[in-house]
Design a protein around this motif. Structure first.
Motif, PDB file in Angstrom:
ATOM      1  N   ASN A 342       7.936  23.853  18.024  1.00 50.95           N
ATOM      2  CA  ASN A 342       8.335  23.640  16.638  1.00 50.95           C
ATOM      3  C   ASN A 342       8.570  22.153  16.393  1.00 50.95           C
ATOM      4  OD1 ASN A 342       9.230  24.036  14.001  1.00 50.95           O
ATOM      5  ND2 ASN A 342      11.333  24.488  14.639  1.00 50.95           N
ATOM      6  N   ALA A 343       7.502  21.384  16.391  1.00 51.72           N
ATOM      7  CA  ALA A 343       7.636  19.942  16.179  1.00 51.72           C
ATOM      8  C   ALA A 343       8.077  19.645  14.743  1.00 51.72           C
ATOM      9  CB  ALA A 343       6.303  19.257  16.445  1.00 51.72           C
ATOM     10  N   PRO A 344       8.929  18.625  14.546  1.00 53.89           N
ATOM     11  CA  PRO A 344       9.459  17.699  15.543  1.00 53.89           C
ATOM     12  C   PRO A 344      10.785  18.138  16.152  1.00 53.89           C
ATOM     13  CG  PRO A 344      10.044  16.917  13.365  1.00 53.89           C
ATOM     14  CD  PRO A 344       9.249  18.188  13.165  1.00 53.89           C
ATOM     15  N   ALA A 345      11.237  19.342  15.808  1.00 52.01           N
ATOM     16  CA  ALA A 345      12.525  19.768  16.356  1.00 52.01           C
ATOM     17  C   ALA A 345      12.423  20.099  17.841  1.00 52.01           C
ATOM     18  CB  ALA A 345      13.055  20.981  15.576  1.00 52.01           C
ATOM     19  N   ASP A 346      11.283  20.676  18.246  1.00 49.05           N
ATOM     20  CA  ASP A 346      11.166  21.154  19.625  1.00 49.05           C
ATOM     21  C   ASP A 346       9.744  20.901  20.123  1.00 49.05           C
ATOM     22  OD1 ASP A 346      11.142  22.478  22.046  1.00 49.05           O
ATOM     23  OD2 ASP A 346      12.089  24.308  21.293  1.00 49.05           O
ATOM     24  N   PHE A 347       9.638  20.002  21.079  1.00 50.89           N
ATOM     25  CA  PHE A 347       8.325  19.630  21.609  1.00 50.89           C
ATOM     26  C   PHE A 347       7.979  20.367  22.901  1.00 50.89           C
ATOM     27  CE2 PHE A 347       9.309  15.953  18.895  1.00 50.89           C
ATOM     28  CZ  PHE A 347       8.120  15.854  18.181  1.00 50.89           C
ATOM     29  N   HIS A 348       8.725  21.410  23.233  1.00 49.27           N
ATOM     30  CA  HIS A 348       8.296  22.255  24.353  1.00 49.27           C
ATOM     31  C   HIS A 348       6.941  22.886  24.007  1.00 49.27           C
ATOM     32  CE1 HIS A 348      12.624  22.040  25.425  1.00 49.27           C
ATOM     33  NE2 HIS A 348      12.191  22.235  26.655  1.00 49.27           N
ATOM     34  N   LEU A 349       6.263  23.376  25.007  1.00 54.07           N
ATOM     35  CA  LEU A 349       4.920  23.914  24.828  1.00 54.07           C
ATOM     36  C   LEU A 349       4.952  25.429  24.694  1.00 54.07           C
ATOM     37  CD1 LEU A 349       3.213  21.809  27.645  1.00 54.07           C
ATOM     38  CD2 LEU A 349       3.311  21.268  25.201  1.00 54.07           C
ATOM     39  N   GLN A 350       4.120  25.943  23.800  1.00 53.05           N
ATOM     40  CA  GLN A 350       3.949  27.389  23.714  1.00 53.05           C
ATOM     41  C   GLN A 350       2.983  27.866  24.800  1.00 53.05           C
ATOM     42  OE1 GLN A 350       3.371  29.130  19.770  1.00 53.05           O
ATOM     43  NE2 GLN A 350       3.560  27.070  18.900  1.00 53.05           N
ATOM     44  N   ALA A 351       3.057  29.131  25.110  1.00 57.47           N
ATOM     45  CA  ALA A 351       2.080  29.714  26.040  1.00 57.47           C
ATOM     46  C   ALA A 351       0.685  29.486  25.488  1.00 57.47           C
ATOM     47  CB  ALA A 351       2.345  31.205  26.200  1.00 57.47           C
ATOM     48  N   GLY A 352      -0.241  29.134  26.354  1.00 56.73           N
ATOM     49  CA  GLY A 352      -1.607  28.881  25.933  1.00 56.73           C
ATOM     50  C   GLY A 352      -1.849  27.481  25.435  1.00 56.73           C
ATOM     51  N   SER A 353      -0.836  26.628  25.459  1.00 58.33           N
ATOM     52  CA  SER A 353      -0.997  25.249  24.993  1.00 58.33           C
ATOM     53  C   SER A 353      -2.104  24.535  25.770  1.00 58.33           C
ATOM     54  CB  SER A 353       0.320  24.486  25.169  1.00 58.33           C
ATOM     55  OG  SER A 353       0.108  23.092  25.088  1.00 58.33           O
ATOM     56  N   ALA A 354      -2.846  23.705  25.050  1.00 62.35           N
ATOM     57  CA  ALA A 354      -3.892  22.910  25.704  1.00 62.35           C
ATOM     58  C   ALA A 354      -3.315  21.888  26.665  1.00 62.35           C
ATOM     59  CB  ALA A 354      -4.738  22.212  24.636  1.00 62.35           C
ATOM     60  N   ALA A 355      -2.037  21.623  26.541  1.00 57.86           N
ATOM     61  CA  ALA A 355      -1.412  20.623  27.426  1.00 57.86           C
ATOM     62  C   ALA A 355      -1.104  21.182  28.811  1.00 57.86           C
ATOM     63  CB  ALA A 355      -0.119  20.105  26.792  1.00 57.86           C
ATOM     64  N   ILE A 356      -1.085  22.517  28.914  1.00 57.08           N
ATOM     65  CA  ILE A 356      -0.742  23.134  30.200  1.00 57.08           C
ATOM     66  C   ILE A 356      -1.865  22.864  31.196  1.00 57.08           C
ATOM     67  CG2 ILE A 356      -0.307  25.318  31.379  1.00 57.08           C
ATOM     68  CD1 ILE A 356       0.978  26.303  28.751  1.00 57.08           C
ATOM     69  N   ASN A 357      -1.477  22.309  32.327  1.00 53.84           N
ATOM     70  CA  ASN A 357      -2.415  21.943  33.406  1.00 53.84           C
ATOM     71  C   ASN A 357      -3.450  20.909  32.970  1.00 53.84           C
ATOM     72  OD1 ASN A 357      -1.167  23.612  35.247  1.00 53.84           O
ATOM     73  ND2 ASN A 357      -2.447  25.369  34.722  1.00 53.84           N
ATOM     74  N   PHE A 358      -3.171  20.208  31.896  1.00 51.37           N
ATOM     75  CA  PHE A 358      -4.097  19.168  31.431  1.00 51.37           C
ATOM     76  C   PHE A 358      -3.891  17.864  32.203  1.00 51.37           C
ATOM     77  CE2 PHE A 358      -5.734  15.893  28.577  1.00 51.37           C
ATOM     78  CZ  PHE A 358      -6.893  16.479  28.084  1.00 51.37           C
ATOM     79  N   GLY A 359      -2.710  17.672  32.779  1.00 48.27           N
ATOM     80  CA  GLY A 359      -2.386  16.399  33.415  1.00 48.27           C
ATOM     81  C   GLY A 359      -2.716  16.364  34.888  1.00 48.27           C
ATOM     82  N   THR A 360      -2.728  15.176  35.402  1.00 45.72           N
ATOM     83  CA  THR A 360      -2.932  15.002  36.830  1.00 45.72           C
ATOM     84  C   THR A 360      -1.580  14.930  37.529  1.00 45.72           C
ATOM     85  OG1 THR A 360      -4.128  13.705  38.484  1.00 45.72           O
ATOM     86  CG2 THR A 360      -2.974  12.470  36.789  1.00 45.72           C
ATOM     87  N   ASN A 361      -1.575  15.212  38.804  1.00 51.82           N
ATOM     88  CA  ASN A 361      -0.324  15.250  39.562  1.00 51.82           C
ATOM     89  C   ASN A 361       0.144  13.826  39.878  1.00 51.82           C
ATOM     90  OD1 ASN A 361       1.519  15.451  41.918  1.00 51.82           O
ATOM     91  ND2 ASN A 361       1.095  17.640  41.678  1.00 51.82           N
TER      92      ASN A 361
END
Lengths: 407, 95
Positions: A342-361
């Motif tokens: 719920n941006a900008p109040a909450d920037f946590h990710l929803q299930a299925g977000s494109a950001a999940i596993n998008f980053g490198t370790n």
């Protein structure tokens, strides 16, 4: 080491014990003559300007401490400046000093009565004293709220005198509604919220809101020599509604900004995170979330070897990593809809977000997210400031007790 | 109850992560110069406190707030008051 007390019921002719406290913080500071001494301030409004020049520096083993008593609410609200001083709380080149409130009860430095800024580093809290004087080190500012100051909230920024401010920590602080002096023409420099030059400093877990002129966090030296602004860390801060750029990493080597949330900053023209100016070598920008700013991330000419990974940029006017630097490395930065809760109040990710596993370790560099949730030791990370599925922090206070009686 | 002491009592909170209470007291409502922390590590912190440390006679005001294991704190209750007397004789007796 001794502990002394200040209370609104005290007297400056008292010895400063708990039973017989001093009345003013200034008188209490005069008692801090040995490293490791502690001054506890009981609740109330103190109309004072605090100069630390009468107190002893602490040591690595014995930090001298000025703090609120227990969970008391302490407000420092000077009515006037001391002549020659340009800040409300001035560490005056001391070392190993802590200024702190308590969780849920900030020690408040209210700059509402600060007059027109007296010099370019007028501020609510200041590290160095005056022009040409050396800097301070190992200062800790914790659970402190700074508001209404027309210029900088915190300036750890000597006048290009060596050594620089170093090994200072600003954490769990709340800086808001500062910087209105810009509207009165104080724009050289602009009134940045945290204006820092130096090395090995940390700014973490702070909230910066409504900075009415200038930037949120500004690391910068106009000098270009290496060693001026090095190895500083900016992490887990939430920065919003600043007049200009949210975070500036510049003027030195190996500075890092990670796990920060920057939103609604610098519109138009400002940037969520900017890497800039001569001597900005090997700057690292990881896992930040930048939302609704003038631009996402900007790397200007002069920056060398910048690394930009795992960041989320969304709903920024210019939603790109703009690269004018040399030798920049960028990867795994998400610039599509990340499905925030719920941006900008909450920037946590929803299930299925494109950001999940998008980053490198990046666990060889840091291991937690904005909430302190541990990121995976191996395998992909999420982009942005939050890992998915981590338990959000408990920020709900208990109910107010009922049925209070006294007999 | 001695005139120089105060027994402060309130209803227990029910939050599962409740960690304790802090009793604040002072000579002016809303300006509390003394505190007593109640956090003895048990699952149910005590909901009363016997306050015996006063430095002067007078009408003393008391308020309580709760805090949890994440250090979230409630607001303070409204103040209640008790007139404390015979503090000096108590201090002399202690000497």
């Amino acid at each position: 080491m001794a502990t002394y007390y200040v209370a609104k019921t005290g007297s400056d002719s008292n010895p400063g014990t708990q039973i017989l406290p001093k009345l003013t913080i200034t008188a209490g500071l005069g008692l801090l003559t040995a490293p490791g001494d502690i001054l506890e301030i009981k609740g109330g409004v103190y109309v004072e300007t605090l100069l630390m020049n009468a107190i002893a520096s602490g040591t690595a083993a014995a930090q001298t401490t000025i703090k609120s008593f227990g969970t008391d609410d302490v407000i420092i609200r000077p009515s006037t400046f001391i002549a020659g001083n340009t800040s409300l709380v001035n560490f005056v080149a001391r070392d190993y000093i802590t200024l702190k409130g308590s969780p849920g009860h900030y020690l408040v430095v209210d700059g509402v009565n600060v007059p027109f800024p007296l010099d370019t580093h007028s501020s609510a809290i200041r590290g160095s004293a005056t022009s040409g004087v050396s800097s301070c080190g190992n200062i800790i500012i914790e659970y402190v709220e700074v508001k209404n100051t027309p210029y900088h909230a915190v300036a750890l920024h000597p006048y290009h005198a060596l050594p620089q401010e170093h090994h200072c920590i600003i954490r769990h602080c709340w800086f808001h509604d500062n910087g209105a002096g810009a509207a009165e023409g104080w724009t050289s420099p602009y009134p940045h919220c945290v204006y820092m030059k130096g090395k090995d400093n940390i700014i973490e877990d702070c909230i910066i809101e409504r900075q009415k002129g200038g930037l949120g966090i500004h690391l910068y030296s106009q000098d270009t020599a290496s060693g001026e602004v090095d190895r500083n860390i900016i992490r887990r801060n939430r920065i919003s509604n600043t007049a200009q750029t949210g975070i500036l990493v510049g003027g030195g080597s190996d500075n890092m900004a990670y796990d920060n949330i920057v939103h609604d900053c610098g519109e138009p023209g400002g940037v969520g995170i900017r890497v800039a100016y001569g001597g900005a070598n090997n700057s690292q920008v990881y896992n930040n979330t930048v939302y609704s700013c003038g631009a996402f991330i900007q790397i200007l000419s002069g920056a060398v070897g910048t690394i930009v990974r795992n960041n989320i940029g969304y709903q920024n006017t210019t939603n790109t990593v703009s690269n004018g630097g040399t030798g920049t490395i960028q990867s795994n930065n998400l610039m599509a809809n990340p499905s925030f809760v719920n941006a900008p109040a909450d920037f946590h990710l929803q299930a299925g977000s494109a950001a999940i596993n998008f980053g490198t370790n990046l666990s060889s560099i840091f291991t937690t997210d904005f909430d302190g949730v541990t990121r995976p030791a191996s395998g992909a990370w999420e982009a942005g400031a939050y890992e998915f599925g981590g338990a959000p922090p408990d920020t709900t206070p208990p109910a107010v007790p009922t049925g209070l009686t006294v007999t | 109850m001695a005139k120089s002491d105060a027994l402060v009592d309130w209803n227990s909170n029910t939050e599962p992560d409740l960690a304790g209470y802090i009793v604040s007291y002072g000579l002016y409502p809303g300006l509390y110069t003394h505190t007593v922390g109640l956090n003895n590590g048990t699952p149910t912190p005590p909901s009363q406190a016997l306050v015996t440390t006063f430095n002067s006679d007078g009408l003393w005001y008391f308020a309580v707030h709760a805090f949890d294991t994440s250090l979230n704190a409630s607001a303070k209750t409204s103040a209640v008051s008790k007139r404390i007397t015979q503090v000096q004789s108590k201090l002399r007796h202690r000497r």
